[in-house]
Design a protein around this motif. Structure first.
Motif, PDB file in Angstrom:
ATOM      1  N   MET A 178       0.839  -1.207   0.000  1.00  0.00           N
ATOM      2  CA  MET A 178       0.000   0.000   0.000  1.00  0.00           C
ATOM      3  C   MET A 178       0.868   1.248   0.000  1.00  0.00           C
ATOM      4  O   MET A 178       1.890   1.308   0.660  1.00  0.00           O
ATOM      5  N   SER A 202       2.367   4.556   1.075  1.00  0.00           N
ATOM      6  CA  SER A 202       2.348   5.164   2.403  1.00  0.00           C
ATOM      7  C   SER A 202       1.889   6.609   2.369  1.00  0.00           C
ATOM      8  O   SER A 202       1.753   7.238   3.396  1.00  0.00           O
ATOM      9  N   THR A 203       1.702   7.167   1.201  1.00  0.00           N
ATOM     10  CA  THR A 203       1.252   8.554   1.154  1.00  0.00           C
ATOM     11  C   THR A 203      -0.260   8.667   1.181  1.00  0.00           C
ATOM     12  O   THR A 203      -0.820   9.449   1.926  1.00  0.00           O
ATOM     13  N   LEU A 213       1.239  -6.041  15.335  1.00  0.00           N
ATOM     14  CA  LEU A 213       2.453  -6.324  14.570  1.00  0.00           C
ATOM     15  C   LEU A 213       2.658  -7.830  14.347  1.00  0.00           C
ATOM     16  O   LEU A 213       3.751  -8.265  14.011  1.00  0.00           O
ATOM     17  N   GLY A 217      -2.476   5.666   0.821  1.00  0.00           N
ATOM     18  CA  GLY A 217      -3.204   4.442   1.130  1.00  0.00           C
ATOM     19  C   GLY A 217      -3.742   3.733  -0.101  1.00  0.00           C
ATOM     20  O   GLY A 217      -4.511   2.796   0.010  1.00  0.00           O
ATOM     21  N   PHE A 233      10.000  -2.142  14.831  1.00  0.00           N
ATOM     22  CA  PHE A 233       9.904  -3.211  13.843  1.00  0.00           C
ATOM     23  C   PHE A 233      11.043  -4.206  13.970  1.00  0.00           C
ATOM     24  O   PHE A 233      12.202  -3.893  13.719  1.00  0.00           O
ATOM     25  N   GLU A 279       1.384  -2.873  -2.441  1.00  0.00           N
ATOM     26  CA  GLU A 279       2.480  -2.691  -1.509  1.00  0.00           C
ATOM     27  C   GLU A 279       3.807  -2.421  -2.221  1.00  0.00           C
ATOM     28  O   GLU A 279       4.659  -1.706  -1.733  1.00  0.00           O
ATOM     29  N   ALA A 290       8.258   6.782   0.801  1.00  0.00           N
ATOM     30  CA  ALA A 290       7.809   7.588   1.938  1.00  0.00           C
ATOM     31  C   ALA A 290       8.016   6.878   3.273  1.00  0.00           C
ATOM     32  O   ALA A 290       7.953   7.496   4.321  1.00  0.00           O
ATOM     33  N   CYS A 336      10.987   5.382  14.312  1.00  0.00           N
ATOM     34  CA  CYS A 336      10.168   4.305  13.750  1.00  0.00           C
ATOM     35  C   CYS A 336      10.834   2.930  13.716  1.00  0.00           C
ATOM     36  O   CYS A 336      10.173   1.928  14.002  1.00  0.00           O
ATOM     37  N   CYS A 375       9.630   5.255   6.556  1.00  0.00           N
ATOM     38  CA  CYS A 375      10.738   5.795   7.353  1.00  0.00           C
ATOM     39  C   CYS A 375      11.471   4.718   8.118  1.00  0.00           C
ATOM     40  O   CYS A 375      12.221   5.005   9.032  1.00  0.00           O
ATOM     41  N   HIS A 376      11.262   3.449   7.777  1.00  0.00           N
ATOM     42  CA  HIS A 376      11.925   2.356   8.488  1.00  0.00           C
ATOM     43  C   HIS A 376      11.884   1.129   7.598  1.00  0.00           C
ATOM     44  O   HIS A 376      11.075   1.051   6.672  1.00  0.00           O
TER      45      HIS A 376
END
Ligand SMILES: Nc1nc2c(ncn2[C@@H]2O[C@H](COP(=O)(O)OP(=O)(O)OP(=O)(O)O)[C@@H](O)[C@H]2O)c(=O)[nH]1
Ligand SMILES: [Mg+2]
Ligand SMILES: [Zn+2]
Lengths: 117, 269
Positions: free
Chosen positions: B1, B3-4, B60, B6, B177, B10, B139, B173, B141-142
């Motif tokens: 998906m 990230s900006t 998660l 939705g 994870f 992916e 976009a 972030c 960040c991790h």
């Protein structure tokens, strides 16, 4: 809890995980409400989750669903002075000065339930 | 998906590339058009009876499952994967260049680079002659467990090798994870201020080792090493902090020793 963290992009990734996990479990049918548990020591900002949810849910059965978020407070057990106490700060210290703690609550990041129509 | 907004699949934003050399041209950033029409006027009938479905599931869970699978796959093949995390510019790539040069032929060493954009870090690693895969998160960040899984498939490290994973420069972030790495190393440099562990507790709480980099600059900056260590120990009483300089070489013996011990510990017996 005093949080000055501006919501960052990990809340977006987390919100995507929430929506994906729910769609995977119950399909694309309409959802009226989602109940989450996001502990106060989890590192996740609930306001950001609400904001991201409005974006991420578009195009799924979760679009427009109500978000109910429980925020369990932190509780810890100090292994040095053998005391259980409330904790609302991510810097985890007992009054006795010890950092040797078991975190009993507050780190939850869970999808509890959904209300389907 | 994406990230900006939705939308979309992916794979639209994360790109995984084996970087062969500095002459390899990097494609331009993907153009992403956001003008897909959504139909927002579907009427909800709020009087309908609803039914509660209990899920009781960790948010998660999917990431953590993938991470566990990766960890097992690596251990089975005696591969050690080190997840390096820090603020932008703390010296992750410089430390990697120095470390893999020092290791030389003693152990096969490979690198996965995570950045939002550019192949710059991968090209710096490539210049040392090692195999390197660049993950561009767009976009994002991790890195997450799915990205590392794809990166490892592309990298294809041999049994017994050492894989360094340079996470996206960010102290927030990446903390949440699990990638399935063998160990998590957090770098903080003396130019950042000793209060970082207090400001980013989640990151420091998950560290297996903290490296204090750029100690060659200690005479020029106001950095209280004891205070920094004290703050780290309030989050994790037992974690070690090694002072190093990736450019001048201070403390690197201790870092190599830690890597060797950690490698021995993460291999399946
Ligand atoms: N004085 C000094 N400078 C250093 C040291 N390590 C790195 N640097 C410098 O710090 C700057 C940033 O280093 P990088 O290795 O690119 O940092 P990074 O963490 O990989 O940065 P990002 O990938 O952008 O997050 C460069 O100018 C390095 O030369 C050190 O030990 N001492
Ligand atoms: Mg770098
Ligand atoms: Zn105590």
């Amino acid at each position: 809890m005093a949080r000055h963290t501006v919501g960052s992009v990990h809340e977006l990734a987390i919100t995507e995980s929430i929506v994906d996990a729910i769609v995977e479990k119950i399909g694309d049918g309409p959802v009226a409400a989602v109940r989450l548990e996001i502990g106060r020591l989890s590192g996740v900002v609930t306001d950001s989750i609400r904001f991201c949810f409005g974006i991420v849910a578009v195009g799924t059965g979760l679009d427009g669903a109500r978000l109910d978020i429980d925020e369990p407070p932190g509780r810890a057990y100090c292994r040095d002075c053998r005391r259980e106490f409330a904790l609302d700060d991510p810097i985890m210290l007992c009054d006795c000065g010890s950092a040797d703690l078991d975190i009993l609550a507050g780190q939850e990041l869970r999808i509890v339930s959904v209300e389907v129509r | 998906m994406c990230s900006t907004c939705g939308c979309g699949g992916e794979d639209a934003t994360t790109r995984v590339t084996l970087v062969e050399g500095p002459e390899q041209a990097q494609p331009h950033g993907h153009a992403h058009l956001h003008d897909h029409p959504h139909d927002h006027d579907h009427a909800h009938d709020h009087d309908h009876a609803t039914r509660t479905v209990l899920l009781e599931q960790d948010i998660l869970a999917k990431n953590d499952l993938l991470a566990a699978a990766t960890r097992h796959r690596l251990a089975e093949r005696s591969i050690t994967a080190i997840n390096l995390m820090s603020s932008p510019g703390s010296g992750k790539t410089t430390l990697l260049e120095r470390t893999i040069t020092d290791i030389g032929d003693r152990r096969e060493t490979l690198v996965i680079e995570g950045d939002q954009e550019t192949w710059l870090d991968a090209q710096r690693i490539r210049a040392t002659g090692r195999k390197v895969v660049q993950i561009n998160t767009g976009a994002g960040c991790h890195l997450d467990a799915e990205m590392l899984g794809r990166g490892l498939t592309e990298l294809d490290p041999p049994d017994g090798s050492l894989v360094f994973v340079e996470n996206v420069g960010n102290l927030v972030c990446p903390a949440l994870f699990d990638l399935g790495e063998s160990a998590r190393v957090v770098i903080i440099s003396v130019t950042e201020g000793a209060d970082k562990p207090a400001k980013y507790p989640y990151m420091f709480r998950t560290a297996d080792l903290v490296l204090l980099n750029k100690v060659d600059l200690l005479p020029y900056v106001d950095f209280d090493v004891d205070l920094c260590l004290d703050l780290i120990h309030r989050l994790q009483p037992d974690v070690e902090m090694l002072p190093v300089s990736a450019t001048r070489g201070d403390g690197l013996d201790a870092w190599h020793e830690w890597l060797a011990n950690r490698s021995a510990a993460t291999v399946l017996q």
